[in-house]
Structures are given as structure tokens and as C-alpha cells.
Scaffold this motif. Structure first.
Motif, PDB file in Angstrom:
ATOM      1  N   GLU A 319       0.687  -1.282  -0.160  1.00 12.88           N
ATOM      2  CA  GLU A 319       0.055  -0.101   0.042  1.00 12.88           C
ATOM      3  C   GLU A 319       0.873   1.300  -0.031  1.00 12.88           C
ATOM      4  O   GLU A 319       1.960   1.094   0.495  1.00 12.88           O
ATOM      5  CB  GLU A 319      -0.871   0.055   1.255  1.00 12.88           C
ATOM      6  CG  GLU A 319      -1.961   1.202   1.457  1.00 12.88           C
ATOM      7  CD  GLU A 319      -2.909   1.150   2.569  1.00 12.88           C
ATOM      8  OE1 GLU A 319      -4.130   1.147   2.403  1.00 12.88           O
ATOM      9  OE2 GLU A 319      -2.325   0.574   3.740  1.00 12.88           O
ATOM     10  N   GLU A 320       0.612   2.206  -0.592  1.00 14.14           N
ATOM     11  CA  GLU A 320       1.173   3.442  -0.820  1.00 14.14           C
ATOM     12  C   GLU A 320       0.889   4.377   0.438  1.00 14.14           C
ATOM     13  O   GLU A 320      -0.126   4.528   0.758  1.00 14.14           O
ATOM     14  CB  GLU A 320       0.815   4.257  -1.920  1.00 14.14           C
ATOM     15  CG  GLU A 320       1.571   5.685  -2.010  1.00 14.14           C
ATOM     16  CD  GLU A 320       1.436   6.260  -3.336  1.00 14.14           C
ATOM     17  OE1 GLU A 320       1.425   7.737  -3.249  1.00 14.14           O
ATOM     18  OE2 GLU A 320       1.304   5.751  -4.271  1.00 14.14           O
ATOM     19  N   VAL A 321       1.879   4.843   1.313  1.00 14.92           N
ATOM     20  CA  VAL A 321       1.877   5.365   2.607  1.00 14.92           C
ATOM     21  C   VAL A 321       2.628   6.399   2.550  1.00 14.92           C
ATOM     22  O   VAL A 321       3.369   6.835   1.732  1.00 14.92           O
ATOM     23  CB  VAL A 321       1.994   4.373   3.567  1.00 14.92           C
ATOM     24  CG1 VAL A 321       1.299   3.098   3.754  1.00 14.92           C
ATOM     25  CG2 VAL A 321       3.532   3.800   3.568  1.00 14.92           C
ATOM     26  N   GLU A 322       2.430   7.575   3.460  1.00 15.62           N
ATOM     27  CA  GLU A 322       3.291   8.673   3.795  1.00 15.62           C
ATOM     28  C   GLU A 322       3.950   8.395   5.028  1.00 15.62           C
ATOM     29  O   GLU A 322       3.802   7.979   5.916  1.00 15.62           O
ATOM     30  CB  GLU A 322       2.341   9.831   4.076  1.00 15.62           C
ATOM     31  CG  GLU A 322       2.929  11.097   4.257  1.00 15.62           C
ATOM     32  CD  GLU A 322       1.902  11.999   4.760  1.00 15.62           C
ATOM     33  OE1 GLU A 322       2.206  13.371   4.504  1.00 15.62           O
ATOM     34  OE2 GLU A 322       0.842  11.796   5.471  1.00 15.62           O
ATOM     35  N   SER A 333       8.153  15.084   4.544  1.00 17.38           N
ATOM     36  CA  SER A 333       7.083  13.892   4.377  1.00 17.38           C
ATOM     37  C   SER A 333       7.323  13.496   3.008  1.00 17.38           C
ATOM     38  O   SER A 333       7.887  14.370   2.061  1.00 17.38           O
ATOM     39  CB  SER A 333       5.777  14.258   4.484  1.00 17.38           C
ATOM     40  OG  SER A 333       5.268  15.203   3.583  1.00 17.38           O
ATOM     41  N   MET A 334       7.268  12.177   2.639  1.00 18.59           N
ATOM     42  CA  MET A 334       7.377  11.848   1.507  1.00 18.59           C
ATOM     43  C   MET A 334       6.337  10.341   1.033  1.00 18.59           C
ATOM     44  O   MET A 334       6.026   9.869   2.112  1.00 18.59           O
ATOM     45  CB  MET A 334       8.700  11.243   0.977  1.00 18.59           C
ATOM     46  CG  MET A 334       9.381  10.049   2.042  1.00 18.59           C
ATOM     47  SD  MET A 334      11.003   9.916   1.858  1.00 18.59           S
ATOM     48  CE  MET A 334      11.186   9.397  -0.002  1.00 18.59           C
ATOM     49  N   ARG A 335       6.302   9.855  -0.062  1.00 16.56           N
ATOM     50  CA  ARG A 335       5.220   9.100  -0.271  1.00 16.56           C
ATOM     51  C   ARG A 335       6.158   7.653  -0.736  1.00 16.56           C
ATOM     52  O   ARG A 335       7.154   8.050  -1.352  1.00 16.56           O
ATOM     53  CB  ARG A 335       4.216   9.113  -1.682  1.00 16.56           C
ATOM     54  CG  ARG A 335       3.557  10.616  -1.402  1.00 16.56           C
ATOM     55  CD  ARG A 335       2.612  10.279  -0.322  1.00 16.56           C
ATOM     56  NE  ARG A 335       1.487   9.320  -0.524  1.00 16.56           N
ATOM     57  CZ  ARG A 335       0.517   9.257   0.121  1.00 16.56           C
ATOM     58  NH1 ARG A 335       0.440   9.899   1.415  1.00 16.56           N
ATOM     59  NH2 ARG A 335      -0.450   8.317  -0.162  1.00 16.56           N
ATOM     60  N   LEU A 353       9.663   4.947  -3.931  1.00 18.76           N
ATOM     61  CA  LEU A 353       8.534   4.643  -5.246  1.00 18.76           C
ATOM     62  C   LEU A 353       9.471   4.385  -6.579  1.00 18.76           C
ATOM     63  O   LEU A 353       8.916   3.702  -7.339  1.00 18.76           O
ATOM     64  CB  LEU A 353       7.724   5.773  -5.173  1.00 18.76           C
ATOM     65  CG  LEU A 353       6.538   6.225  -4.402  1.00 18.76           C
ATOM     66  CD1 LEU A 353       5.766   7.352  -4.509  1.00 18.76           C
ATOM     67  CD2 LEU A 353       5.625   4.983  -4.362  1.00 18.76           C
ATOM     68  N   ARG A 367      -2.062   4.552   7.120  1.00 17.51           N
ATOM     69  CA  ARG A 367      -1.416   4.681   6.369  1.00 17.51           C
ATOM     70  C   ARG A 367      -0.378   5.962   6.481  1.00 17.51           C
ATOM     71  O   ARG A 367      -0.088   6.823   5.394  1.00 17.51           O
ATOM     72  CB  ARG A 367      -2.128   4.960   5.000  1.00 17.51           C
ATOM     73  CG  ARG A 367      -3.021   3.755   4.403  1.00 17.51           C
ATOM     74  CD  ARG A 367      -3.597   4.085   2.889  1.00 17.51           C
ATOM     75  NE  ARG A 367      -4.631   5.230   3.011  1.00 17.51           N
ATOM     76  CZ  ARG A 367      -5.732   5.043   3.536  1.00 17.51           C
ATOM     77  NH1 ARG A 367      -6.250   3.831   3.499  1.00 17.51           N
ATOM     78  NH2 ARG A 367      -6.559   5.932   3.456  1.00 17.51           N
ATOM     79  N   ARG A 368       0.142   6.025   7.814  1.00 19.92           N
ATOM     80  CA  ARG A 368       0.875   7.059   8.274  1.00 19.92           C
ATOM     81  C   ARG A 368       2.073   6.428   8.881  1.00 19.92           C
ATOM     82  O   ARG A 368       1.870   5.736   9.922  1.00 19.92           O
ATOM     83  CB  ARG A 368       0.390   7.987   8.953  1.00 19.92           C
ATOM     84  CG  ARG A 368       1.096   9.348   9.081  1.00 19.92           C
ATOM     85  CD  ARG A 368       0.258  10.421   9.695  1.00 19.92           C
ATOM     86  NE  ARG A 368       0.892  11.666  10.245  1.00 19.92           N
ATOM     87  CZ  ARG A 368       1.237  12.466   9.302  1.00 19.92           C
ATOM     88  NH1 ARG A 368       0.990  12.568   7.976  1.00 19.92           N
ATOM     89  NH2 ARG A 368       1.988  13.710   9.676  1.00 19.92           N
ATOM     90  N   GLY A 386       9.887  17.888  -1.179  1.00 18.12           N
ATOM     91  CA  GLY A 386       9.228  17.284  -0.075  1.00 18.12           C
ATOM     92  C   GLY A 386       9.163  17.934   1.182  1.00 18.12           C
ATOM     93  O   GLY A 386       8.630  17.553   2.335  1.00 18.12           O
TER      94      GLY A 386
END
Length: 388
Positions: A319-322, A333-335, A353, A367-368, A386
């Protein structure tokens, strides 16, 4: 008119003459002879006192032992021998303790013949009929007969009495419990042999208990007696009690991964068997279980604990999270992509990514994730733009 008065006087004179005054003694020590007679356990006066005093009541206890005889049993035995209790005045002790002194291998009754204790018989009524030649039709109350024909109580009889006494004390405790106080549960009771025997003789009768104040540690005392017999002397009983905790149980089936809600659980008392076995009771408040996730299917009635629930998943694999990192008043912060699933507080691995580079981060919310400080390796992974 004068003639009628004289006639009534002569007619009632025999009735008054045959009445005797029988005062039962509380203790009859030193009974001798094969049989216990009325004169051994009571003071008899009035008309027919000598005849009544010689009336047999029961076999004498074995030397050095003690037995008990109730006033009701005395009344029944006299009635069985044709002596109506309604004619004689019976008063005094409610229960008589009869003791035979030590010494002498054989005892002799009033007629001079040796008497040996009869072997056990099928029923108390048969024993009385053989020993005293009682007219069985005259014996109306079996409870009185059981008082006389003393038998050894079986473990089952004793257990039944203890359970009835424990239930009576429990009823009293529940009736007096305040709503905000924990429930006291009776674990077991301690009764004397005399109390067990007397209550067993009145099997089926209602039992009531009066608790003596508050518990001292894990014990309390109570006065237990027959509810329907005000003349029955209550017995002092020691009860061992324990506070009954509550636990959170399932009321609707939960599948694996389902969240615990207020409609799917409720608080219920922990059974005494589990308290005594020191089993883990699980969660004891709603707050402990609400919002957690079932780790396996849960049936109705199962207790919730750490063994079958867990905090809900905040991050799922792929899952894409922060990811957030900060320090000195600056937050970056970054994905990224989560390579593992995680719950609050879990340390999992995440991947950039655009390239196959990974670093650890701690789950802090849905998701953090977060890293405690921007180390050189992490700082080099943060893309331009970022900075927030």
C-alpha cells in the motif's frame, strides 16, 4: 344448675389428673442402660410421672459418644406409645444432647437383659419398630423419626447441605449488594457436624441466612436456620467469599479481521470455576476491547483477550503510505510503498517509489509512518519538493 356444675366437675377431673408436666433438659450426661428413657432427658412431674419417665425413646449412644434428640422427636415417640402430647405439657429445650459415659462393654436395661446394638436396617421406621415395638401407624412425621434413628451421612448428603447453605448466604449477599459494589461470590462454607446433620434432617425445608457484618479478608460469618421454624436455633457458618470480576464476551459472531464494536460484545460475570482455576479472565472493561480486530473467528460467549484480538491494521502490504520525519522545527514527508503490514507502534520496512531502496519506519496512524530523525541515509532519500 348446681347439679350440672357438680357433674361437669367430676367429668373433667380425670382429664386434669392424667396431665403431666415434662420439661426437656438441654444436656443429658451419664445416660446408663441400653435405652434412653424419658426420665433420662426430662424432668417429669404430675400424674403418671413414674410411668412416663420409664418410657423408652431411643437406643443409648455408644460409650463416649454423643447424639442429639429434638423435642419434636420426643413428642412423636410418646404419641407412638399412646401418650398424646396434647394431654401432657411438653416444654424446655428444643434439642437435647445425650452423652453416654465411657466404661462397660455391655449395658443392661431395666429388665436386666443385656442389649446389643442392632445391625443397620433398611429404614429408620423399621429400626424403631423392632427396638420399641412402636405402632407404625402412629408415627406421622418421618422427620421426627430421622431425628431419633441417627445414621451416618453420606458425602452426597453433606454436599447437598453445604450447597443449600451456600445458596442461602449468596441470596442474602445479592439482596444487600449496592449497585456500584462488586459482587461477592460464595466459594465454600464450613459447618459443624451438628449443623450438617440437623439441616439434613430437614431436607427440602427453606433455609435463610443472616450475614454478620462485612467480610474480614476473604471470609465472613452468617447465622443459618430454617426459614419456617422460628424455634429452630440458627447455626453459625463460616463462608469463604471472593469478588466476582467481569469480563468482555462476544454476543454476535466475529469473523477474522472484524472490528470489535459495542454491539458485538458485553460484560458478563466470570464463573466461579474459572476464578478458582486462576484462568486469565481477558478484558475486564469495554474500553480494552472496543476498536480491536479479531485475529481469528470468534464464537458467541468467547472472552476477548490479547490472545484472540489485536489492534487494527493501520498499514497494509504493497500500500502507498506517507512517511514523516522531523526535527528542529522542520518536518519532511514523502510517499513510499509499505513492504509489510503493520499496526500502531509496529516497525516495518518501506520502499522508495522510484527505486529499490528500503528503510524502516514506525506506524503512527492509518497509512502514516514516521522516522524519529532525518539521518543522512533518510535525508538523501527525500526528493526535492518534499519539504513542508
Amino acid at each position: 344448675m348446681r347439679f350440672l356444675l357438680l357433674l361437669l366437675t367430676f367429668a373433667t377431673a380425670p382429664l386434669v389428673a392424667v396431665a403431666a408436666d415434662i420439661t426437656l433438659l438441654e444436656n443429658a450426661v451419664g445416660v446408663s442402660g441400653a435405652l434412653v428413657r424419658l426420665g433420662d432427658v426430662a424432668k417429669v412431674s404430675g400424674a403418671g410421672a413414674e410411668r412416663l419417665a420409664d418410657a423408652p425413646l431411643m437406643p443409648s449412644p455408644a460409650p463416649g459418644t454423643t447424639q442429639y434428640l429434638s423435642a419434636g422427636a420426643v413428642r412423636d415417640l410418646l404419641a407412638a406409645q399412646g401418650e398424646s402430647a396434647s394431654v401432657h405439657r411438653l416444654r424446655g429445650a428444643y434439642r437435647i444432647q445425650i452423652t453416654t459415659p465411657l466404661g462397660g462393654s455391655a449395658r443392661v436395661d431395666a429388665a436386666g437383659s443385656a442389649w446389643d446394638r442392632p445391625s443397620p436396617v433398611a429404614s429408620p421406621a423399621e429400626s424403631l419398630g423392632g427396638a420399641f415395638r412402636v405402632r407404625r401407624s402412629a408415627v406421622s412425621e418421618p422427620v421426627g423419626v430421622r431425628n431419633v434413628a441417627v445414621r451416618r451421612l453420606s458425602p452426597r448428603d453433606t454436599r447437598a447441605v453445604e450447597e443449600a447453605v451456600a445458596a442461602a448466604i449468596q441470596t442474602t449477599l445479592d439482596a444487600g449488594r449496592e449497585a456500584d459494589r462488586p459482587r461477592l461470590l460464595v466459594r465454600r462454607v464450613e459447618l459443624t457436624d451438628t449443623a450438617v446433620r440437623e439441616l439434613a434432617e430437614h431436607a427440602g425445608a427453606a433455609i435463610e441466612a443472616v450475614v454478620d457484618g462485612s467480610p474480614v479478608g476473604s471470609t465472613l460469618t452468617a447465622q443459618v436456620g430454617l426459614a419456617d421454624d422460628p424455634n429452630h436455633d440458627p447455626h453459625r457458618v463460616v463462608a469463604h467469599v471472593v469478588e466476582q470480576p467481569l469480563r468482555l464476551v462476544v454476543v454476535t459472531p466475529l469473523s477474522r479481521g472484524a472490528l470489535v464494536t459495542s454491539s458485538s460484545v458485553r460484560l458478563e460475570p466470570v464463573p466461579l470455576e474459572e476464578i478458582d482455576s486462576h484462568q486469565s479472565t481477558g478484558y475486564t472493561t469495554l474500553e480494552e476491547g472496543l476498536g480491536r480486530e479479531a485475529t481469528r473467528p470468534l464464537r458467541i460467549g468467547e472472552a476477548l483477550s490479547d490472545a484472540n484480538t489485536a489492534p487494527p491494521l493501520m498499514v497494509r502490504r504493497n500500500e502507498e503510505v506517507e512517511v514523516v520525519s522531523g526535527g528542529g522545527g522542520v518536518s519532511v514527508s514523502m510517499r513510499v510503498i509499505a513492504t509489510q503490514e503493520g499496526r500502531i507502534g509496529d516497525l516495518i520496512s518501506v520502499q522508495m517509489l522510484d527505486r529499490n531502496e528500503r528503510f524502516p519506519a514506525r506506524v503512527v496512524g492509518p497509512r502514516r509512518l514516521a522516522v524519529l530523525s532525518a539521518s543522512p541515509s533518510v535525508a538523501n532519500l527525500v526528493q526535492p519538493g518534499g519539504l513542508q
